[in-house]
Enzyme design. Structure first.
Site, mmCIF file in Angstrom:
data_model
loop_
_atom_site.group_PDB
_atom_site.id
_atom_site.type_symbol
_atom_site.label_atom_id
_atom_site.label_comp_id
_atom_site.label_asym_id
_atom_site.label_seq_id
_atom_site.Cartn_x
_atom_site.Cartn_y
_atom_site.Cartn_z
ATOM 1 N N GLU A 1 -11.786 4.162 13.724
ATOM 2 C CA GLU A 1 -10.812 3.130 13.352
ATOM 3 C C GLU A 1 -11.522 1.783 13.136
ATOM 4 O O GLU A 1 -11.183 1.034 12.210
ATOM 5 C CB GLU A 1 -9.721 3.039 14.436
ATOM 6 C CG GLU A 1 -8.723 1.909 14.283
ATOM 7 C CD GLU A 1 -7.884 1.951 13.005
ATOM 8 O OE1 GLU A 1 -8.022 2.887 12.217
ATOM 9 O OE2 GLU A 1 -7.110 1.003 12.795
ATOM 10 N N LYS B 1 -0.373 -0.696 1.131
ATOM 11 C CA LYS B 1 -0.009 -0.290 2.483
ATOM 12 C C LYS B 1 0.705 1.047 2.511
ATOM 13 O O LYS B 1 0.531 1.846 3.415
ATOM 14 C CB LYS B 1 0.882 -1.367 3.111
ATOM 15 C CG LYS B 1 1.157 -1.070 4.557
ATOM 16 C CD LYS B 1 1.485 -2.283 5.329
ATOM 17 C CE LYS B 1 1.496 -1.978 6.814
ATOM 18 N NZ LYS B 1 0.158 -1.666 7.354
ATOM 19 N N TRP C 1 1.076 -1.086 -8.026
ATOM 20 C CA TRP C 1 -0.236 -0.562 -7.620
ATOM 21 C C TRP C 1 -0.575 0.473 -8.672
ATOM 22 O O TRP C 1 0.080 1.504 -8.777
ATOM 23 C CB TRP C 1 -0.155 0.070 -6.231
ATOM 24 C CG TRP C 1 -1.486 0.461 -5.680
ATOM 25 C CD1 TRP C 1 -2.392 -0.340 -5.049
ATOM 26 C CD2 TRP C 1 -2.070 1.777 -5.681
ATOM 27 N NE1 TRP C 1 -3.501 0.379 -4.683
ATOM 28 C CE2 TRP C 1 -3.329 1.689 -5.058
ATOM 29 C CE3 TRP C 1 -1.660 3.016 -6.167
ATOM 30 C CZ2 TRP C 1 -4.174 2.778 -4.893
ATOM 31 C CZ3 TRP C 1 -2.499 4.109 -6.003
ATOM 32 C CH2 TRP C 1 -3.740 3.987 -5.369
ATOM 33 N N HIS D 1 -28.651 13.696 14.638
ATOM 34 C CA HIS D 1 -28.591 14.771 13.642
ATOM 35 C C HIS D 1 -28.488 14.235 12.219
ATOM 36 O O HIS D 1 -28.081 14.967 11.323
ATOM 37 C CB HIS D 1 -27.417 15.705 13.944
ATOM 38 C CG HIS D 1 -27.558 16.415 15.257
ATOM 39 N ND1 HIS D 1 -28.585 17.302 15.509
ATOM 40 C CD2 HIS D 1 -26.839 16.337 16.403
ATOM 41 C CE1 HIS D 1 -28.485 17.752 16.750
ATOM 42 N NE2 HIS D 1 -27.429 17.177 17.316
ATOM 43 N N ASN E 1 8.982 3.167 -9.397
ATOM 44 C CA ASN E 1 8.002 3.459 -8.350
ATOM 45 C C ASN E 1 7.882 4.969 -8.297
ATOM 46 O O ASN E 1 8.894 5.666 -8.239
ATOM 47 C CB ASN E 1 8.520 2.902 -7.014
ATOM 48 C CG ASN E 1 7.692 3.361 -5.821
ATOM 49 O OD1 ASN E 1 6.511 3.633 -5.945
ATOM 50 N ND2 ASN E 1 8.332 3.437 -4.672
ATOM 51 N N ARG F 1 3.225 -3.227 -0.983
ATOM 52 C CA ARG F 1 3.296 -1.931 -1.647
ATOM 53 C C ARG F 1 2.397 -1.843 -2.878
ATOM 54 O O ARG F 1 2.281 -0.798 -3.507
ATOM 55 C CB ARG F 1 4.740 -1.637 -2.079
ATOM 56 C CG ARG F 1 5.739 -1.672 -0.944
ATOM 57 C CD ARG F 1 7.139 -1.397 -1.432
ATOM 58 N NE ARG F 1 7.257 -0.028 -1.861
ATOM 59 C CZ ARG F 1 7.542 0.997 -1.076
ATOM 60 N NH1 ARG F 1 7.731 0.807 0.213
ATOM 61 N NH2 ARG F 1 7.625 2.216 -1.551
ATOM 62 N N CYS G 1 4.151 0.592 -5.163
ATOM 63 C CA CYS G 1 4.942 -0.204 -6.092
ATOM 64 C C CYS G 1 6.232 -0.588 -5.391
ATOM 65 O O CYS G 1 6.804 0.208 -4.644
ATOM 66 C CB CYS G 1 5.276 0.505 -7.397
ATOM 67 S SG CYS G 1 3.834 0.992 -8.347
HETATM 68 C C1 G6P Z 1 -2.548 3.543 3.647
HETATM 69 C C2 G6P Z 1 -2.703 2.302 4.500
HETATM 70 C C3 G6P Z 1 -3.319 2.675 5.835
HETATM 71 C C4 G6P Z 1 -2.478 3.745 6.511
HETATM 72 C C5 G6P Z 1 -2.324 4.973 5.622
HETATM 73 C C6 G6P Z 1 -1.304 5.956 6.186
HETATM 74 O O1 G6P Z 1 -3.802 4.007 3.253
HETATM 75 O O2 G6P Z 1 -3.490 1.341 3.840
HETATM 76 O O3 G6P Z 1 -3.362 1.523 6.664
HETATM 77 O O4 G6P Z 1 -3.089 4.110 7.723
HETATM 78 O O5 G6P Z 1 -1.839 4.585 4.327
HETATM 79 O O6 G6P Z 1 -0.068 5.329 6.177
HETATM 80 P P1 G6P Z 1 1.165 5.717 7.091
HETATM 81 O O7 G6P Z 1 2.252 4.787 6.678
HETATM 82 O O8 G6P Z 1 1.492 7.153 6.767
HETATM 83 O O9 G6P Z 1 0.752 5.560 8.505
#
Ligand code: G6P
Length: 612
Positions: free
Chosen positions: A485, A607, A77, A508, A101, A27, A2
């Protein structure tokens, strides 16, 4: 998550609020809203809220002729309560409006108390209790600031809050506990925001509120109060975030821009080592040598993509620095009766520096007796580095696309530098090896640029991926985390189900999934495990699986029926995982383009995750 923004000025602040919310959409982007003071003789509050993107809310605000010198805004969010207009912020309780938030943990108890006092609830949110509590205290005679200071003492949980009241139209108030909030200082106008990007068009002079702070924000001044409600002085910082760095420029998406920024971001992140001609411990702060030379092992804690950076670093730290290293997802570690060894360094990795699980894992590690902590982070002055003994800032610059790209590769560059520093201090890296590692690092931005040049070939593969519903990613050793990743990027932005396995584990279980409809992406650089990976690929081919292989220029490996190959540049040695990240990012990006998904704001995600 948020995002919050607020402003008081001599001009119309509605455009400031709208622009700020657009910049804070990373956010959360389920719904948004603004509340402004409307003063046509009799001050009142006007509010507009919409589900969906800020632009939709902005259109509604324009249609309704919103115009004001004081207002607050929010982009959400959803946590408590679904994505509805009634749950969108600001929340109002008869003349007082607020944005929040965070999560109020005792909201049910407060709700019962307020119901007994006659308050009715219109939303399912935890936030609405704060609005009614504020109203209750204002009715009892408190000033707006006094009501806020009394209200926050009745809350447990996390919050960043901004509040306006029609009874006190000359200011707004705000508070912070567990969620970021800063005050922006302008000329005859002042602001509040979750991060500086929201207000950078107006000012770069900011005060980062501390835990438990409240603030009174007026046109001509700001007063901050500490957790005991006594006035305090907080430092004023000049943010180096520039407007230009937040613009999309010639790119279609922030993710595309951020993928292409990686040579520059890596160059900036390794600049200090290159300038120093080696890996001095001071790269991690002035106390780093004393701390790092005394530790006997590393415990890495992180979430999401940052966790995968940690998994990669484990290979480096154990093989180059000769130290034991464990890596754990922060949300798991924080609820485990972990065995603490105070001689182990806790390393948190976080792009945002505010991920709640990572922050709580750090606090938990400290409570278990860990005293040595290092934060690798991309956002200066954020909560996790502020709570850490040592700090290394990656210099990726603002990352706006929800799927992390340049933050990941710069984290890898920082972790590699940490590895060599540790290796030197613990007698595992001599001067010649240090020089060699520096040389490899120096070539890294160039190798990444070469990898970016493969974009057209990867885009052609993406057309085929776009029609699939699942994909497998395989890697071994240092490149297994890159497979993870790659799978994460693909699922985040294309919604294709993707899983990653260490290639040796295929037999496996996951081999049962392989058929002609299951593309199998293999990260197969020319390293000591290549022959093993080739055997694993045969297992896939024998079951009719189609292979998409990323290998190096110099590996002895050719295309054949059902085996497609793209070559990255010359094998980049121990830094090969950084180079091999680029093709998997591009594959996800182009597959998302082909599927027409919202690349920068994938569904259901945000994010910066400041809730559990
Ligand atoms: C969220 C984002 C990811 C990120 C994760 C950890 O899930 O969408 O892209 O890797 O948070 O975030 P940070 O800011 O701690 O790296």
């Amino acid at each position: 998550m948020c995002g919050i923004v607020g402003a008081i000025a001599d001009r119309d602040v509605v455009p400031v609020l709208i622009e700020g919310l657009k910049r804070l959409e990373y956010r959360g982007y389920d719904s948004s809203g603004i509340a402004v003071l409307h003063d046509a003789g009799q001050p009142d509050i006007r509010r507009v809220r919409r589900t969906g993107r800020v632009s939709e809310m902005a259109t509604a605000a324009a249609a309704e002729g919103f115009d004001s010198v004081l207002g607050i805004g929010h982009t959400r969010w959803a946590t408590h309560g679904g994505v509805t207009e009634a749950n969108a912020h600001p929340h109002i309780s008869d003349g007082v409006a607020l944005v929040h938030n965070g999560i109020i943990e005792n909201h049910e108890e407060q709700r019962e108390k307020l119901r007994a006092l006659g308050y009715a609830f219109e939303s399912q949110t935890d936030t609405e209790v704060i609005a009614h509590l504020m109203h209750h205290h204002l009715k009892g005679g408190d000033s707006l600031l006094g009501a806020l200071q009394r209200t926050v003492k009745e809350l447990t949980g996390a919050y960043a809050l901004a509040v306006i009241s029609r009874a006190e139209p000359e200011h707004f108030v705000c508070a912070r506990m567990g969620c970021p909030l800063l005050v922006g200082l302008g000329e005859g106008e002042n602001f509040v925001a979750s991060d500086v990007s929201a207000i950078v068009s107006s000012t770069r002079r900011v005060i980062f509120l501390e835990e438990g702070d409240t603030a009174d924000v007026r046109r001509d001044g700001v007063q901050v109060y500490g957790h005991d409600d006594a006035p305090v002085q907080r430092d004023v910082h000049l943010s180096d975030v520039s407007l230009a760095s937040l613009e999309l420029g010639p790119y279609r998406h922030y993710m595309q821009k951020e993928i292409h920024e990686q040579p520059r971001a890596l160059g900036d992140t390794i600049e200090a080592a290159i300038d120093a001609g080696g890996f001095p411990a001071e790269l991690f702060g002035k106390d780093a040598e004393a701390v790092l030379s005394g530790i006997e092992g590393i415990q890495i804690l992180a979430c999401g993509t940052s966790y995968y950076a940690g998994l990669t670093a484990r290979y480096w730290i154990e093989s180059i620095a000769g130290l034991p290293c464990s890596v754990e997802i922060a949300s798991e570690y924080r609820y485990r009766a972990a065995h603490a060894n105070p001689k182990h360094l806790i390393v948190t990795i976080s792009q945002s520096g505010e991920t709640l699980d990572t922050m709580e894992a750090l606090k938990y590690a400290k409570s278990l007796g860990h005293t040595h902590t290092l934060s690798i982070c991309n956002v200066p002055e954020s909560a996790i580095p502020r709570a850490s003994e040592l700090v290394c800032y990656t210099r990726a610059g603002a990352e706006i696309g929800v799927a992390s790209t340049k933050a990941f590769t710069t984290q890898l560059a920082a972790l590699f530098q940490l590895t060599v520093v540790l290796g030197k201090l613990h007698g595992h890296v001599d001067a010649a090896q240090e020089a060699d590692y520096l040389e490899q690092l120096r070539f890294l931005p160039g190798s990444v640029q070469h990898a970016l040049n493969m974009e057209p070939q990867i885009a052609a593969w993406a057309e085929r991926f776009a029609r699939k519903s699942s994909a497998l990613f395989l890697g071994r050793g240092l490149h297994y985390p890159i497979a993870l990743e790659g799978a994460l990027k693909l699922k985040e932005i294309t919604y294709i189900h993707a899983e990653a396995y260490p290639a040796g584990e295929l037999k496996h279980g996951p081999l049962a999934l392989v058929d002609e409809d299951m593309p199998v992406v293999v990260i197969a650089p020319n390293d000591s495990l290549l022959e093993k990976v080739k055997s694993n690929m045969q297992e896939v081919r024998a079951r009719g699986g189609e292979l998409f292989v990323f290998t190096d220029q110099d590996s002895n490996f050719n295309e054949s029926e059902g085996v497609h190959v793209i070559r990255t540049p010359r094998h980049a040695g121990v830094l090969s995982p950084v180079v091999h990240t680029i093709p998997v990012q591009l594959l996800a990006y182009h597959t998302a383009l082909a599927r027409g998904t919202d690349v920068d704001k994938p569904r259901n995600l945000a994010k910066s995750v400041t809730v559990e």
